[in-house]
Design a protein around this motif. Structure first.
Motif, PDB file in Angstrom:
ATOM      1  N   GLN A  62      39.901  19.305 -33.151  1.00  0.00           N
ATOM      2  CA  GLN A  62      41.092  18.455 -33.114  1.00  0.00           C
ATOM      3  C   GLN A  62      42.253  19.113 -32.374  1.00  0.00           C
ATOM      4  N   CYS A  63      41.916  20.015 -31.445  1.00  0.00           N
ATOM      5  CA  CYS A  63      42.983  20.590 -30.621  1.00  0.00           C
ATOM      6  C   CYS A  63      43.474  19.516 -29.642  1.00  0.00           C
ATOM      7  N   LYS A  64      44.597  19.773 -29.017  1.00  0.00           N
ATOM      8  CA  LYS A  64      45.212  18.755 -28.144  1.00  0.00           C
ATOM      9  C   LYS A  64      44.320  18.400 -26.953  1.00  0.00           C
ATOM     10  N   LYS A  65      43.482  19.354 -26.548  1.00  0.00           N
ATOM     11  CA  LYS A  65      42.617  19.109 -25.388  1.00  0.00           C
ATOM     12  C   LYS A  65      41.434  18.188 -25.753  1.00  0.00           C
ATOM     13  N   CYS A  66      40.981  18.302 -27.000  1.00  0.00           N
ATOM     14  CA  CYS A  66      39.761  17.577 -27.386  1.00  0.00           C
ATOM     15  C   CYS A  66      40.018  16.287 -28.168  1.00  0.00           C
ATOM     16  N   PHE A  67      41.225  16.124 -28.673  1.00  0.00           N
ATOM     17  CA  PHE A  67      41.466  15.014 -29.597  1.00  0.00           C
ATOM     18  C   PHE A  67      42.827  14.378 -29.318  1.00  0.00           C
ATOM     19  N   ARG A  68      42.811  13.059 -29.165  1.00  0.00           N
ATOM     20  CA  ARG A  68      44.073  12.336 -28.973  1.00  0.00           C
ATOM     21  C   ARG A  68      44.545  11.824 -30.320  1.00  0.00           C
ATOM     22  N   GLU A  69      45.596  12.433 -30.835  1.00  0.00           N
ATOM     23  CA  GLU A  69      46.026  12.099 -32.192  1.00  0.00           C
ATOM     24  C   GLU A  69      46.509  10.649 -32.301  1.00  0.00           C
ATOM     25  N   PHE A  70      47.199  10.170 -31.271  1.00  0.00           N
ATOM     26  CA  PHE A  70      47.799   8.825 -31.386  1.00  0.00           C
ATOM     27  C   PHE A  70      46.736   7.725 -31.444  1.00  0.00           C
ATOM     28  N   SER A  71      45.563   7.972 -30.833  1.00  0.00           N
ATOM     29  CA  SER A  71      44.534   6.929 -30.873  1.00  0.00           C
ATOM     30  C   SER A  71      43.365   7.310 -31.765  1.00  0.00           C
ATOM     31  N   GLY A  72      43.348   8.562 -32.246  1.00  0.00           N
ATOM     32  CA  GLY A  72      42.251   9.000 -33.113  1.00  0.00           C
ATOM     33  C   GLY A  72      40.921   9.091 -32.395  1.00  0.00           C
ATOM     34  N   THR A  73      40.949   9.333 -31.080  1.00  0.00           N
ATOM     35  CA  THR A  73      39.684   9.395 -30.332  1.00  0.00           C
ATOM     36  C   THR A  73      39.474  10.799 -29.749  1.00  0.00           C
ATOM     37  N   TYR A  74      38.195  11.138 -29.586  1.00  0.00           N
ATOM     38  CA  TYR A  74      37.853  12.437 -29.005  1.00  0.00           C
ATOM     39  C   TYR A  74      37.715  12.289 -27.489  1.00  0.00           C
ATOM     40  N   THR A  75      38.178  13.297 -26.775  1.00  0.00           N
ATOM     41  CA  THR A  75      38.118  13.197 -25.309  1.00  0.00           C
ATOM     42  C   THR A  75      37.030  14.097 -24.717  1.00  0.00           C
ATOM     43  N   ILE A  76      36.369  14.881 -25.572  1.00  0.00           N
ATOM     44  CA  ILE A  76      35.360  15.787 -24.995  1.00  0.00           C
ATOM     45  C   ILE A  76      34.053  15.043 -24.726  1.00  0.00           C
ATOM     46  N   ASP A  77      33.399  15.448 -23.673  1.00  0.00           N
ATOM     47  CA  ASP A  77      32.082  14.902 -23.354  1.00  0.00           C
ATOM     48  C   ASP A  77      31.063  15.836 -23.993  1.00  0.00           C
ATOM     49  N   ILE A  78      30.490  15.413 -25.126  1.00  0.00           N
ATOM     50  CA  ILE A  78      29.625  16.345 -25.858  1.00  0.00           C
ATOM     51  C   ILE A  78      28.365  16.693 -25.075  1.00  0.00           C
ATOM     52  N   LEU A  79      27.985  15.834 -24.138  1.00  0.00           N
ATOM     53  CA  LEU A  79      26.785  16.153 -23.343  1.00  0.00           C
ATOM     54  C   LEU A  79      27.051  17.322 -22.387  1.00  0.00           C
ATOM     55  N   SER A  80      28.325  17.586 -22.102  1.00  0.00           N
ATOM     56  CA  SER A  80      28.645  18.687 -21.188  1.00  0.00           C
ATOM     57  C   SER A  80      28.636  20.039 -21.918  1.00  0.00           C
ATOM     58  N   LEU A  81      28.551  20.010 -23.241  1.00  0.00           N
ATOM     59  CA  LEU A  81      28.541  21.258 -23.998  1.00  0.00           C
ATOM     60  C   LEU A  81      27.118  21.812 -24.078  1.00  0.00           C
ATOM     61  N   PRO A  82      26.991  23.137 -24.186  1.00  0.00           N
ATOM     62  CA  PRO A  82      25.641  23.709 -24.293  1.00  0.00           C
ATOM     63  C   PRO A  82      24.950  23.248 -25.580  1.00  0.00           C
ATOM     64  N   GLU A  83      23.623  23.250 -25.549  1.00  0.00           N
ATOM     65  CA  GLU A  83      22.868  22.792 -26.712  1.00  0.00           C
ATOM     66  C   GLU A  83      23.102  23.702 -27.919  1.00  0.00           C
ATOM     67  N   VAL A  84      23.180  25.003 -27.636  1.00  0.00           N
ATOM     68  CA  VAL A  84      23.392  25.961 -28.729  1.00  0.00           C
ATOM     69  C   VAL A  84      24.830  26.480 -28.644  1.00  0.00           C
ATOM     70  N   LEU A  85      25.560  26.229 -29.696  1.00  0.00           N
ATOM     71  CA  LEU A  85      26.946  26.701 -29.775  1.00  0.00           C
ATOM     72  C   LEU A  85      27.054  27.573 -31.017  1.00  0.00           C
ATOM     73  N   SER A  86      27.691  28.701 -30.887  1.00  0.00           N
ATOM     74  CA  SER A  86      27.845  29.479 -32.112  1.00  0.00           C
ATOM     75  C   SER A  86      29.270  29.986 -32.266  1.00  0.00           C
ATOM     76  N   VAL A  87      29.666  30.071 -33.518  1.00  0.00           N
ATOM     77  CA  VAL A  87      31.010  30.538 -33.854  1.00  0.00           C
ATOM     78  C   VAL A  87      31.013  32.064 -33.816  1.00  0.00           C
ATOM     79  N   THR A  88      31.966  32.639 -33.095  1.00  0.00           N
ATOM     80  CA  THR A  88      32.057  34.105 -33.054  1.00  0.00           C
ATOM     81  C   THR A  88      33.081  34.609 -34.073  1.00  0.00           C
ATOM     82  N   LYS A  89      34.053  33.762 -34.389  1.00  0.00           N
ATOM     83  CA  LYS A  89      35.094  34.203 -35.316  1.00  0.00           C
ATOM     84  C   LYS A  89      35.732  32.972 -35.956  1.00  0.00           C
ATOM     85  N   ALA A  90      36.089  33.091 -37.227  1.00  0.00           N
ATOM     86  CA  ALA A  90      36.783  31.991 -37.910  1.00  0.00           C
ATOM     87  C   ALA A  90      37.924  32.567 -38.737  1.00  0.00           C
TER      88      ALA A  90
END
Ligand SMILES: [Zn+2]
Ligand SMILES: [Zn+2]
Length: 263
Positions: free
Chosen positions: A35-63
Motif C-alpha cells: 500500500q505504498c504510494k507507488k503501488c496503491f492509489r488511496e483515493f480509488s482503493g485500486t492497486y497500480t502494480i502489474d503483478i505479472l511483471s513481478l518475479p514468481e518467487v519473492l522473498s522478504v529480506t527484512k521486516a
C-alpha cells in the motif's frame, strides 16, 4: 502490532499482535497488496502494480514494525529493491488464519423454521422520515444476514415499490419491465394466476439473475385465504441434501440437465 518475524527463507512474515493473536502473511501476498504510494492509489482503493511483471518467487529480506505498532514495513529481494508498507489495522483485518476465516463464516445463520420463528428481520417504512440512512442500513443488513427483510407499513399506492427499490440503487429491468403486477389474468405465466406456486427462483435463465427482488402486497382482503409468501434457504437445503445423500448431491453437481422456461 507487537513484533514481526521473517520465516521460511523469506517466504513468510509472522506478525504478533498486542492481544496475542498471531498472523502469517505470505511474502507474495504482502508484495501484491503493498500500500505504498507507488503501488496503491488511496483515493480509488485500486492497486497500480502489474503483478505479472513481478518475479514468481519473492522473498522478504527484512521486516520491521514502525510508528509505534501502527505500520509494518517489509523489504524484498527478487525484483528491483522495494519496501512495502502496510497499515496495522488493515493488515489485521485481512488476517487469513483458520480462526479469522472461521469467524467470518460463522457470522451467518442458515434459516430454518426452528431458529427463525419470529425472527424475520423487520423494518418500519416510517423510519424513513426520522432516519433514512438507518432505514436503508437495517433493510440491507436484513438482506445480507438473512437473505430477506420485511418492510412494514409501506403506503399501498401503486408504484410505491419502485420508490423503495430506487433508494438502494438503479433498478434492473427484466423482460417484464421494471415492475411486475402479480394479478390473476389467465395469461401464460404462472405468476399471472391465483394458483399456489411451488418454491422457485425467478429468472434463473438470465446471465445476471435478479440479486434482490421486492414484493409489495397492495391488497389483502379479509375474505382471502392463502396467499402467503413462503421462503426457503437454499443454502440450507443444499447442505442438508449434501449431508444426507452425498451420492445424489454429487449427481446434482456433475450431471448436466435440461432446463427450459417460457417467457
Ligand atoms: Zn509498493
Ligand atoms: Zn487471524
Amino acid at each position: 502490532m507487537q513484533n514481526c518475524l521473517v520465516k521460511q527463507d523469506g517466504g513468510i512474515c509472522d506478525v504478533v499482535w498486542k492481544d496475542g493473536h498471531e498472523s502469517s502473511y505470505h511474502s507474495t501476498w504482502l508484495r501484491y497488496n503493498c500500500q505504498c504510494k507507488k503501488c496503491f492509489r488511496e483515493f480509488s482503493g485500486t492497486y497500480t502494480i502489474d503483478i505479472l511483471s513481478l518475479p514468481e518467487v519473492l522473498s522478504v529480506t527484512k521486516a520491521e514494525v514502525h510508528d509505534a505498532g501502527k505500520a509494518l514495513k517489509t523489504w524484498f529481494q527478487g525484483e528491483s529493491p522495494h519496501m512495502t508498507e502496510h497499515d496495522a489495522d488493515w493488515l489485521r483485518s485481512q488476517c487469513y488464519c483458520d480462526h479469522c476465516l472461521d469467524c467470518d463464516i460463522i457470522k451467518r445463520d442458515v434459516i430454518n423454521s426452528q431458529n427463525y420463528a419470529g425472527k424475520l428481520p423487520t423494518v418500519d417504512y416510517n423510519m424513513i422520515d426520522k432516519d433514512e440512512d438507518r432505514f436503508k442500513f437495517n433493510v440491507l443488513k436484513g438482506v445480507v444476514d438473512s437473505g430477506i427483510c420485511l418492510i412494514q407499513n409501506v403506503p399501498t399506492t401503486p408504484g410505491q415499490v419502485l420508490k423503495v427499490a430506487s433508494m438502494f440503487g438503479p433498478i434492473y429491468s427484466t423482460l417484464y419491465g421494471n415492475i411486475f403486477d402479480v394479478v390473476d389474468r389467465k395469461a401464460e405465466n404462472a405468476a399471472y394466476t391465483n394458483l399456489l406456486l411451488p418454491f422457485h427462483q425467478d429468472q434463473p435463465q438470465y446471465e445476471s439473475m435478479p440479486g434482490v427482488q421486492l414484493l409489495h402486497a397492495l391488497r389483502f382482503d379479509s375474505c382471502v385465504t392463502g396467499g402467503e409468501s413462503q421462503i426457503l434457504d437454499l443454502f440450507r437445503a443444499a447442505e442438508t441434501f449434501r449431508r444426507e445423500n452425498p451420492k445424489y448431491f454429487q449427481t446434482l453437481c456433475e450431471v448436466p440437465c435440461k432446463f427450459e422456461t417460457m417467457d
